[in-house]
Scaffold this active site. Structure first.
Site, PDB file in Angstrom:
ATOM      1  N   ALA A  92       0.852  -1.191   0.000  1.00 47.22           N
ATOM      2  CA  ALA A  92       0.000   0.000   0.000  1.00 47.22           C
ATOM      3  C   ALA A  92       0.884   1.236   0.000  1.00 47.22           C
ATOM      4  CB  ALA A  92      -0.888   0.007   1.242  1.00 47.22           C
ATOM      5  N   LYS A  93       0.293   2.376  -0.175  1.00 46.64           N
ATOM      6  CA  LYS A  93       1.022   3.628  -0.021  1.00 46.64           C
ATOM      7  C   LYS A  93       0.003   4.727   0.213  1.00 46.64           C
ATOM      8  CE  LYS A  93       5.343   5.073  -0.184  1.00 46.64           C
ATOM      9  NZ  LYS A  93       6.577   4.330   0.147  1.00 46.64           N
ATOM     10  N   GLY A  94       0.445   5.790   0.861  1.00 45.17           N
ATOM     11  CA  GLY A  94      -0.444   6.924   1.086  1.00 45.17           C
ATOM     12  C   GLY A  94       0.293   8.216   0.867  1.00 45.17           C
TER      13      GLY A  94
END
Ligand code: NAD
Length: 420
Positions: free
Chosen positions: A108-110
């Site tokens: 994931a990444k944000g």
């Protein structure tokens, strides 16, 4: 040749990489589609009260790329240039990185579009707490575990952990990693990326016949990852660190220098430039030095079609993400320069993040020596897994790492089956 560094739309690059490996693995079209789509994307627009009494609406993203192998894992970045496509690509790369080192995570990444350099600590805390609340429905120790990335740090993680815990009504240290040790952070997390990179360099050097003991090393970007890698190569493997740089310039000393002394000098003076007894060089010159080992540990796109031919190192350990462009990779392959790709060489950070999460969940913490031993085991095993594929398929280590990762993710998807 697969490569994670590109100046093009990063998500288009990430999808192209999947296609290249899918061809090598003869994956069917359905599987390719799954591997090229992020599973879940959340965009949030939220107001933050600023110090002047007004408020500003910020946009943030959390992309969960694939969770076939376990909960998602990936950092949160604060930067004016954050975009959804960048976050998607970074989330895909986290998926492959976790799979290369075989930790039970998806990727994931944000990110939040903001300019943290021009925000006060109070503004950053309010932004972080509101963003954490906005994404609280999809993160959690069993779902998705954020970590620091560009312009976020242990303090940011402490705020997220506190905000999430307040919403739950009890303390949930396992919701983020990269926390301060006092809140359930792990021993060894701070130096894990550089240490892991040094372990893979040692293994690759043995296979490639490159000397590490008394071998010469140049490090571009003497920050966290770069300086730690230099220290370990010097202290534990007997290498000679002869060059280092940062955003202000570089230094060179043919008979080597003490990397700890350079770290202290940089901490005091804000740069490696001016280190006593060393010659000034540019960042470009550093990349082209006649050394045994080159460690790019700064930015993306440093090794290009322009300078790849001039690189004289025998082994390149990518502590940074995406330092090598595809054209440079091809040249290195032809010149028989061994490249340790980023998704393998800098995976020590996410590996010890995984250890941090495991310790938080158990509520039982390991001493530093145990963390380092476990990290070494993971990095050595992962290097050997990648090397084996590179030899068998006669491909570059980078392609081999992607083959390993995508194979593992595809296998998990296949075994779980398509719901319902
Ligand atoms: P950092 O900020 O501690 O260090 C970066 C260093 O690079 C600084 O010394 C900076 O002055 C230098 N730098 C900046 N621009 C430069 C330029 N043009 N030329 C030469 N040097 C320059 O950051 P870090 O955490 O060490 O990260 C470095 C790289 O490693 C990044 O690509 C990052 O994505 C990657 N990485 C870091 C981790 C981690 O856990 N720290 C994990 C995985 C990957």
């Amino acid at each position: 040749m697969v490569n994670s560094g590109s100046t093009a739309n990063p998500f288009e690059t990430a999808k192209r990489q999947v296609d290249i490996v899918a061809d090598l693995l003869s994956l069917d079209s359905g599987m390719r589609e799954v591997l090229k789509h992020p599973k879940r994307e959340l965009t949030v627009n939220f107001p933050v009260r600023m110090d002047d009494g007004g408020y500003h609406v910020y946009t943030g993203y959390r992309v969960q790329y694939n969770m076939a192998r376990g909960p998602c894992k990936g950092g949160i970045r604060y930067h004016p240039q954050v975009s959804l496509d960048e976050v998607r690509a970074l989330a895909a790369w986290m998926t492959w990185k976790c799979a290369v080192v075989n930790i039970p995570y998806g990727g994931a990444k944000g990110g939040v579009i903001c300019d943290p350099k021009h925000m006060s600590k109070g503004e950053l805390e309010r932004l972080t707490r509101r963003f954490a609340t906005e994404i609280s429905g999809i993160i959690g120790p069993e779902r998705d575990i954020p970590a620091p990335d560009v312009y976020t740090d242990g303090q940011t993680m402490a705020w997220i952990m506190d905000t999430y815990s307040m919403l739950k009504g009890y303390s949930v240290p396992g919701v983020v990693t990269g926390k301060p040790i006092a809140l359930g952070g792990s021993e060894g997390r701070g130096e894990a990326t550089g240490r892991g990179c040094a372990y893979t360099i040692r293994e690759a050097a043995t296979h490639a016949g490159v000397r590490v003991k008394n071998g010469t090393v140049a490090v571009q970007g003497y920050g966290n990852a770069g300086s730690v890698c230099a220290n370990i190569l010097n202290d534990e493997q007997g290498a000679k660190i002869v060059a280092a740089s940062d955003s202000k310039g570089g230094i060179y000393k043919a008979d080597g220098f003490n990397p700890h002394a350079l770290e202290e000098y940089k901490a005091k003076n804000g740069s490696v430039v001016g280190f006593p007894g060393a010659k000034a060089i540019s960042n470009e010159e550093l990349l082209e030095l006649k050394v045994d080992i080159l460690v790019p540990a700064a930015l993306e796109n440093q090794l290009t079609a322009k300078n790849a031919d001039k690189v004289q190192a025998k082994l390149i350990g990518e502590a940074a993400n995406g330092p090598t462009l595809p054209e440079a990779d091809t040249i290195f392959f032809q010149k028989k320069i061994t490249v340790l790709p980023d998704i393998l060489a800098n995976a020590g950070g996410v590996t010890v993040s995984y250890f941090e999460w495991a310790q938080d969940i158990q509520g039982y913490f390991w001493p530093l020596a145990e963390v380092n031993q476990r990290l070494e085991r993971v990095m050595v095993q992962s290097y050997n897994d990648v090397h084996k594929i590179a030899v068998e398929r006669k491909v570059h280590n980078r392609t081999a790492a992607y083959v390993l990762a995508i194979q593992r993710v595809a296998e998990a998807i296949r075994l779980r089956g398509i719901y319902p």
